[in-house]
Design an enzyme around this catalytic site. Sequence first.
Site, PDB file in Angstrom:
ATOM      1  CG  HIS A  75      -1.864  -1.159   1.260  1.00 36.74           C
ATOM      2  ND1 HIS A  75      -3.041  -1.223   0.540  1.00 36.74           N
ATOM      3  CD2 HIS A  75      -1.769  -2.323   1.935  1.00 36.74           C
ATOM      4  CE1 HIS A  75      -3.625  -2.384   0.778  1.00 36.74           C
ATOM      5  NE2 HIS A  75      -2.877  -3.073   1.609  1.00 36.74           N
ATOM      6  CE1 TYR A 345       0.947  -1.708   7.290  1.00 35.28           C
ATOM      7  CE2 TYR A 345       0.219  -0.846   9.395  1.00 35.28           C
ATOM      8  CZ  TYR A 345       0.300  -0.736   8.030  1.00 35.28           C
ATOM      9  OH  TYR A 345      -0.276   0.335   7.394  1.00 35.28           O
TER      10      TYR A 345
END
Length: 369
Positions: A75, A345
Amino acid sequence: MNPAEPDQISEPHPVPLRGAHLILRLAFIGAVIGGIAAAFLYTGGWFSSRTLSPAKMVNAFELASGSHSGFRRNHAKGVCVSGYFASNGRGVALSRAVVFLPGRVPIIGRFALAGGEPYQADAAHTVRSMALLFKMPDGEEWRTGMNNIPVFAVNSPQGFYDLLLASVPDPATGKSAPSKMSAFLKKHPESAKAIQLIRSQPVSSRFADSTYNSLDAFRFINAQGVVTPVRWSMVPVQPFEPSSTAGSGQADKNYLFDELIASIQSHPLQWHLILTIGQPGDPTNDATLPWPPNRQQVDVGTLTINQIESEDTSPIRDINFDPLVLPNGIAGSDDPLLSARSAVYSESFTRREGEHKNPSAISAAEIGK
């Protein structure tokens, strides 16, 4: 679509891949790999020193998309937003989380395209994401990363790692090899079936008319301690428009983001937060499997987004939208992807925070135009 009614999603039967159809379908899969990667980049308990690790998984993202200083490994191309969530109080029956009490809480968030290339051209079939952070008055936060696909393409960290390796471009062609993707699908039939379902869904023309899904299951706990399996969706108030009817602006490299910027600058955008209630037997540990379309759905409030800002100037660029940052009243399920997403993440965040931050493709000047 009426937010109070369940989506009518039929589950297609797998069809063998042969000949020219194989090439076409693998080409489509390659186009959405970044989006399938879309919600994943967040990750824990499934790692061991002898198998996968957060670092090894992030290395695979970099092999697939390259390493881009200061950007998220997935992303990477995105824009920052803010607004508020207005609860109607109906969620209180399912969760004791403060966010579901009647009233408003502020939110910050990010719209993005899947994949690790921060300057990629916008494309209708690239998976889109909506990441949100709900700020509650008691100091708690709820962070969630959602995607405009109905299911994940994988159901395990190993499956995702294999998918990333299969999508690594061949240096000679710059594209992933169809033979590698075919081998991946043969090894992971659950992914072949999930990708068929993803392909069967119509793609909307914009960020604003997309439905964003949690994909993973979670556990809601109410004031009496009753635990309910839940998946959720942000269903747009803006009317759906198929991507095939979108305007000529698609020739613009940033046409999806340009449209989003113009929309928010002219009027607020809204989505209904719809909770889908799981029943005994509904899978909570396999994000490739949809729940039956007749499951009860509850509209618990409205998300309003009324501000947009470039990552170049927004502190949201440095926020981790870890799906396991949850308030009291929401807990993770037995889905192995949740702990995986959280740990990877964190690894991605650590790497990009130690790097020089290059300018975003969506500049502050573009947003202010």
